[in-house]
Write an enzyme that holds these catalytic residues in place. Structure first.
Site, PDB file in Angstrom:
ATOM      1  N   ASP A  46       0.888  -1.162   0.000  1.00  0.00           N
ATOM      2  CA  ASP A  46       0.000   0.000   0.000  1.00  0.00           C
ATOM      3  C   ASP A  46       0.927   1.212   0.000  1.00  0.00           C
ATOM      4  O   ASP A  46       1.529   1.544   1.019  1.00  0.00           O
ATOM      5  CB  ASP A  46      -0.870  -0.058   1.268  1.00  0.00           C
ATOM      6  N   LYS A 105       2.964  11.578  -3.435  1.00  0.00           N
ATOM      7  CA  LYS A 105       2.035  10.728  -4.187  1.00  0.00           C
ATOM      8  C   LYS A 105       1.027  11.599  -4.961  1.00  0.00           C
ATOM      9  O   LYS A 105       0.576  11.226  -6.032  1.00  0.00           O
ATOM     10  CB  LYS A 105       1.305   9.800  -3.211  1.00  0.00           C
ATOM     11  N   GLU A 153      -7.218   0.658  -4.406  1.00  0.00           N
ATOM     12  CA  GLU A 153      -7.217   0.564  -2.941  1.00  0.00           C
ATOM     13  C   GLU A 153      -8.540   0.044  -2.372  1.00  0.00           C
ATOM     14  O   GLU A 153      -8.535  -0.846  -1.517  1.00  0.00           O
ATOM     15  CB  GLU A 153      -6.853   1.927  -2.333  1.00  0.00           C
ATOM     16  N   ASP A 166     -12.788   5.660   1.819  1.00  0.00           N
ATOM     17  CA  ASP A 166     -11.351   5.667   2.107  1.00  0.00           C
ATOM     18  C   ASP A 166     -10.828   7.092   2.217  1.00  0.00           C
ATOM     19  O   ASP A 166     -10.686   7.797   1.218  1.00  0.00           O
ATOM     20  CB  ASP A 166     -10.626   4.904   0.981  1.00  0.00           C
TER      21      ASP A 166
END
Ligand code: AMP
Length: 563
Positions: free
Chosen positions: A6, A68, A145, A168
């Site tokens: 992850d 990211k 994800e 999420d």
């Protein structure tokens, strides 16, 4: 050996499939979460994770985080004299995870399944694969994800049909996905999200309010003080998980500024952020064609869902409590590891066929007759957003001018009716034989594979001429030599030795706490650091470990006093 990773905005985690289950892999400090932070110290040594995060407090200009968010862009990060792309920084995090996994498993790790937000576009997905390759990992699959999280929550482990919504909220991104499991197939029905909304915004909101109420103008603060304020806000925010009232304190211009916040005050100042969570949820429900009542399970993922105000928001909106079986931080890595088990066709695990959807509409630009004249610049969707992938769609287009000799095909991504408002992914140009308009035809085939890579093929029907491209970020395209050079550049960077990581971390903490402290406390820190440095000189491993523990314990008490 293959592992699940992850690669998060704030933290990254790795897990492995072992004896029928996902096992979390501890890093060199014995922890599961490795902060996605990279620093280069003044000796040119690369620091990753918690040590880098600690180093970043005192040396923000030699450190990078939240990269990211810039994956797939041409953003350049300057760390001291070194320049890095977001992929290179991510590759340093991945390399650290790979080394930790190798130490834990006792064998080489050369392959990974890496998760990305469902909302990542092609460029971002390709950049993620590239980061893996730069770290010496073959990224055999990119997994969304939420899909990984749903697998970790056991969706798909029994044959029952089930619909779930994965909520999420990580450090920097928010994703909502609606998944359905039936007949052994896990299908993502819809994804929506906000790439610029996450737990960090909830920290920022608190920090901004704190400065405003304390009559401190943020623009007057230096980088370090601003960092201290954010750090104090982060600590205060996280304590809301246990307390209804928190105190945020920070040293600004030599004096301590403190302010109390109740949970309801905090909820109020985060109202605009909570409102922003609503939109992607509504869109995903609409796109999936379901009603809230049809959803069997709500799954919370991401560190920021620990926030009581976020949990309350979910409970109020869905009128039910979310499932809480798996740690929201670990779910994605565990799901990625379970996916590794499925990929290897492990007998202990029920294989679930994953289907994902493409997050954006893909299309091209066309000229349309508006009743009076031909109007160019219109968008023609070819693969609609939220179509299940892999998918291949064909579309025939005709020439628009007499004796036209070329057709230029623009490959676009986006939802706007106006072609120019969408993202240009690439172009293909094909020659066509001259003929009256509308007589020559080309056929476009858009193919979107399981890794969300888009291939476009154009065929001129009369001549059979074909052109094909796999869409690459033009800005980003790198040659093989360049790729090799980048690998070399990264390989030559000095790494902090794994077994010295814990020592380095405590030394950096000591330095920071010394800077934050004053008076008698400073003297105590100085003495403790000197004692530790003397032990280090003697190079006795056991003695060092013992002294490090004592120092860490001492610094813990100070840290608690200061904040
Ligand atoms: P992730 O990207 O999933 O690792 O999530 C990181 C985010 O979760 C950061 O913004 C953290 O501040 C936030 N977070 C972690 N623990 C807590 C907590 N106990 N309460 C509130 N937010 C948290």
């Amino acid at each position: 050996m293959i592992i699940g990773i992850d690669l998060g905005t704030t933290n990254s985690l790795a897990a492995v499939f072992r004896d029928g289950e996902a096992v979390m892999i501890p890093n060199r400090l014995g922890e599961y979460l490795t902060p996605s932070v990279v620093s280069i110290d003044d000796e040119g040594t690369v620091l990753v994770g918690k040590t880098a995060k600690e180093y970043a407090y005192l040396h923000p200009l030699r450190s990078a985080s939240v990269f990211k968010r810039s994956m797939g862009t041409s953003k350049v990060y300057n760390l001291g004299n070194h320049k890095f792309s977001p992929e290179e920084l991510s590759s340093l995090v991945l390399r650290s995870l790979k080394e930790d996994a190798e130490a834990f498993l006792g064998c080489e790790v050369d392959e990974a399944i890496v998760s990305v937000p469902a909302y990542f576009n092609d460029f971002q997905r390709k950049a993620t694969k590239e980061a893996g390759e730069l770290a010496g990992l073959k990224v055999s699959r990119i997994i969304n994800e939420p899909t990984a999280a749903a697998i970790a929550h056991g969706i798909g482990s029994s044959p029952d049909q089930e619909k779930c919504l994965v909520f999420d909220l990580g450090g920097g991104t928010f994703d909502v996905s609606i998944l359905e499991f039936y007949d052994n197939v896990m299908e993502v029905h819809a994804v929506a999200g906000d790439n610029f909304l996450g737990g960090e915004d909830f920290t920022q909101a608190l920090a901004v309010d704190f400065l405003e109420k304390s009559a401190v103008a943020p623009e007057t603060l230096d980088y370090k003080t601003m960092n201290d304020v954010l750090k104090a806000a982060e600590t205060a925010k996280c304590s809301f998980a246990e307390k209804n009232e928190v105190t945020l304190s920070c040293t600004v211009d030599g004096s301590v500024v403190s302010r109390k916040y109740t949970l309801s005050e905090y909820e109020e100042l985060c109202q605009p952020l909570l409102e922003r969570l609503r939109k992607p949820i509504e869109r995903s429900i609409r796109d999936a064609g379901v009603r809230i009542e049809d959803i069997d399970r709500i799954i919370l993922v991401g560190g920021a869902t620990r926030l009581p105000i976020v949990k309350n928001f979910v409970v109020k909106l869905f009128k039910r409590f979310p499932g809480a079986l798996v740690d929201p931080d670990m779910a994605v890595a565990q799901g990625a590891a379970l996916q590794c088990g499925m990929k290897e066709r492990n007998e202990e695990i029920r294989e679930v066929v994953l289907t994902d959807v493409c997050p954006f509409t893909l299309g091209t630009e066309v000229t349309v007759y508006n009743g009076l004249f031909d109007e160019s610049g219109h968008y023609l969707p070819i693969i609609e957003r939220n179509t299940v992938i892999p998918v291949s769609r064909r579309q025939t287009l005709y020439t628009v001018h007499d004796n036209q000799t070329r057709v230029d095909v623009k490959i676009l991504q986006g939802e706007s009716r106006i072609a120019g408002n969408n993202v240009l992914l690439g172009k293909i140009s094909v020659p066509v034989p001259p003929a009256p308009k509308g007589q020559e035809a080309i056929e476009l085939v858009y193919t979107y594979d399981v890794n969300s890579l888009l291939e476009v093929e154009v065929t001129v029907l009369s001549s059979g001429v074909k052109r094909k491209i796999i869409v690459q970020n033009e800005e980003h395209k790198i040659s093989e030599e360049e790729a090799e050079e980048r690998m070399k550049k990264l390989e030559y960077l000095k790494q902090n030795p794994r077994d010295e990581e814990a020592t380095k971390l405590q030394l950096l903490r000591g330095e920071r706490l010394y800077e934050e402290a004053s008076g008698e406390l400073r003297e105590r820190i100085d003495r403790a650091m000197m004692d530790f440095e003397r032990v280090l000189e003697r190079q006795d491993r056991r003695e060092i470990e013992k002294a490090r523990e004592t120092l860490a314990h001492f610094l813990d008490t100070i840290e608690y006093d200061i904040v």
